[in-house]
Design a protein around this motif. Sequence first.
Motif, mmCIF file in Angstrom:
data_model
loop_
_atom_site.group_PDB
_atom_site.id
_atom_site.type_symbol
_atom_site.label_atom_id
_atom_site.label_comp_id
_atom_site.label_asym_id
_atom_site.label_seq_id
_atom_site.Cartn_x
_atom_site.Cartn_y
_atom_site.Cartn_z
ATOM 1 N N PHE A 1 140.997 62.603 -14.766
ATOM 2 C CA PHE A 1 140.239 63.979 -14.487
ATOM 3 C C PHE A 1 139.658 63.990 -13.099
ATOM 4 C CE2 PHE A 1 140.183 62.801 -19.169
ATOM 5 C CZ PHE A 1 141.055 63.441 -19.463
ATOM 6 N N PRO A 2 140.416 64.322 -12.183
ATOM 7 C CA PRO A 2 139.666 64.156 -10.829
ATOM 8 C C PRO A 2 138.473 64.959 -10.706
ATOM 9 C CG PRO A 2 141.866 64.832 -10.407
ATOM 10 C CD PRO A 2 141.584 64.416 -11.884
ATOM 11 N N ALA A 3 138.325 66.222 -11.348
ATOM 12 C CA ALA A 3 137.537 67.148 -11.199
ATOM 13 C C ALA A 3 136.197 66.962 -12.006
ATOM 14 C CB ALA A 3 137.892 68.704 -11.499
ATOM 15 N N VAL A 4 136.191 65.886 -12.806
ATOM 16 C CA VAL A 4 135.384 65.772 -13.686
ATOM 17 C C VAL A 4 134.180 64.577 -13.004
ATOM 18 C CG1 VAL A 4 134.327 64.631 -15.906
ATOM 19 C CG2 VAL A 4 136.467 66.171 -15.714
ATOM 20 N N LYS A 5 132.913 64.854 -13.124
ATOM 21 C CA LYS A 5 132.079 63.831 -12.482
ATOM 22 C C LYS A 5 131.730 62.629 -13.236
ATOM 23 C CE LYS A 5 129.078 67.235 -10.313
ATOM 24 N NZ LYS A 5 128.278 67.332 -9.390
ATOM 25 N N HIS A 6 131.376 61.492 -12.738
ATOM 26 C CA HIS A 6 131.041 60.308 -13.364
ATOM 27 C C HIS A 6 130.179 60.566 -14.697
ATOM 28 C CE1 HIS A 6 130.649 55.752 -13.546
ATOM 29 N NE2 HIS A 6 129.149 56.420 -13.974
ATOM 30 N N ALA A 7 129.277 61.170 -14.635
ATOM 31 C CA ALA A 7 128.389 61.324 -15.585
ATOM 32 C C ALA A 7 128.800 62.090 -17.222
ATOM 33 C CB ALA A 7 127.048 61.995 -15.297
ATOM 34 N N ALA A 8 129.881 62.950 -16.654
ATOM 35 C CA ALA A 8 130.470 63.781 -17.590
ATOM 36 C C ALA A 8 131.659 62.824 -18.217
ATOM 37 C CB ALA A 8 131.194 64.911 -16.913
ATOM 38 N N GLN B 1 133.234 70.879 -17.558
ATOM 39 C CA GLN B 1 134.336 70.205 -16.678
ATOM 40 C C GLN B 1 135.123 69.521 -17.553
ATOM 41 O OE1 GLN B 1 131.835 67.374 -14.400
ATOM 42 N NE2 GLN B 1 131.304 69.112 -12.895
ATOM 43 N N LEU B 2 134.632 68.925 -18.576
ATOM 44 C CA LEU B 2 135.528 68.360 -19.592
ATOM 45 C C LEU B 2 136.429 69.126 -20.202
ATOM 46 C CD1 LEU B 2 132.850 65.761 -21.203
ATOM 47 C CD2 LEU B 2 134.809 65.053 -19.460
ATOM 48 N N ARG B 3 135.982 70.325 -20.547
ATOM 49 C CA ARG B 3 136.982 71.153 -21.552
ATOM 50 C C ARG B 3 137.658 71.611 -20.517
ATOM 51 N NH1 ARG B 3 132.236 74.171 -24.911
ATOM 52 N NH2 ARG B 3 132.420 72.980 -26.709
ATOM 53 N N LYS B 4 137.680 72.130 -19.280
ATOM 54 C CA LYS B 4 138.736 72.621 -18.238
ATOM 55 C C LYS B 4 139.536 71.401 -17.976
ATOM 56 C CE LYS B 4 139.344 74.639 -13.941
ATOM 57 N NZ LYS B 4 138.517 74.957 -12.728
ATOM 58 N N SER B 5 139.368 70.175 -17.824
ATOM 59 C CA SER B 5 140.205 69.017 -17.573
ATOM 60 C C SER B 5 141.225 68.746 -18.948
ATOM 61 C CB SER B 5 139.514 67.657 -17.102
ATOM 62 O OG SER B 5 138.741 68.018 -15.973
ATOM 63 N N LEU B 6 140.263 68.583 -19.988
ATOM 64 C CA LEU B 6 141.177 68.286 -21.205
ATOM 65 C C LEU B 6 142.374 69.461 -21.548
ATOM 66 C CD1 LEU B 6 138.243 67.079 -23.358
ATOM 67 C CD2 LEU B 6 140.121 65.559 -22.563
ATOM 68 N N ALA B 7 141.769 70.650 -21.123
ATOM 69 C CA ALA B 7 142.756 71.803 -21.379
ATOM 70 C C ALA B 7 144.084 71.646 -20.446
ATOM 71 C CB ALA B 7 142.468 72.974 -21.156
ATOM 72 N N GLU B 8 143.848 71.259 -19.360
ATOM 73 C CA GLU B 8 145.164 70.666 -18.417
ATOM 74 C C GLU B 8 145.816 69.616 -18.953
ATOM 75 O OE1 GLU B 8 143.566 69.612 -14.627
ATOM 76 O OE2 GLU B 8 142.794 71.499 -14.255
ATOM 77 N N HIS B 9 145.586 68.914 -20.204
ATOM 78 C CA HIS B 9 146.586 67.822 -20.586
ATOM 79 C C HIS B 9 146.782 68.352 -22.165
ATOM 80 C CE1 HIS B 9 146.100 64.956 -17.689
ATOM 81 N NE2 HIS B 9 144.673 65.477 -17.295
ATOM 82 N N GLY B 10 146.471 69.414 -22.489
ATOM 83 C CA GLY B 10 146.912 70.012 -23.892
ATOM 84 C C GLY B 10 145.900 69.803 -24.730
ATOM 85 N N LEU B 11 144.635 69.559 -24.737
ATOM 86 C CA LEU B 11 143.235 69.359 -25.572
ATOM 87 C C LEU B 11 142.217 70.050 -25.222
ATOM 88 C CD1 LEU B 11 143.360 65.330 -25.065
ATOM 89 C CD2 LEU B 11 144.341 66.610 -27.249
ATOM 90 N N ALA B 12 142.665 71.586 -24.903
ATOM 91 C CA ALA B 12 141.559 72.557 -24.824
ATOM 92 C C ALA B 12 140.596 72.442 -25.854
ATOM 93 C CB ALA B 12 142.071 73.829 -24.613
#
Length: 184
Positions: A98-105, A146-157
Amino acid sequence: MARSDERRPVQRDLDILPRLLVSSVDLLQTARDVAVARGNERLAVRIGLSKLQLLEIASLAQILGGERAVELWPGLPDPANDWMPPEVDQICFARAMFPAVKHAAILVLYRLLAEPGLYISAEALAGAARVKSLNFRRILNVYVCQLRKSLAEHGLADAIVTGKQSYALRADRALALRLLLSPR
């Protein structure tokens, strides 16, 4: 029929294996630290993945070596429990996923993954992310977005659900997320 003296080298190798793995993991950690210090994040992630693979081998050595392997290296993953608190290498792997997600997320994600299906308070999640701001709810909201957006890219929206001043990871999505976060 194998003679008893033929079995001894195999047992000796199993006795030495955990020590070799400890040395190898320590060496990889040093190499990863150097890569991070030099600003080469891509190399640091690759080294971190190699360290994770060695930890999997170490887990197998623990199964083969039994109690002795646990005595030599108490930090080995427990084969009966597949989840451990996130280590630097796990966070690096998740950051690569998840490159768009920060370390803390990522820390928030692992905190949610620790207790799937249970609502975790915003305060607890902010603590996991090491947020010390008075506006921690807003910051946490950004991390969850950020997490929701990145998870959505992997089918876990729909993996993360919102409660009253809390969030939860859906229990039916936890296994898919664990598989996504595990090195192949």
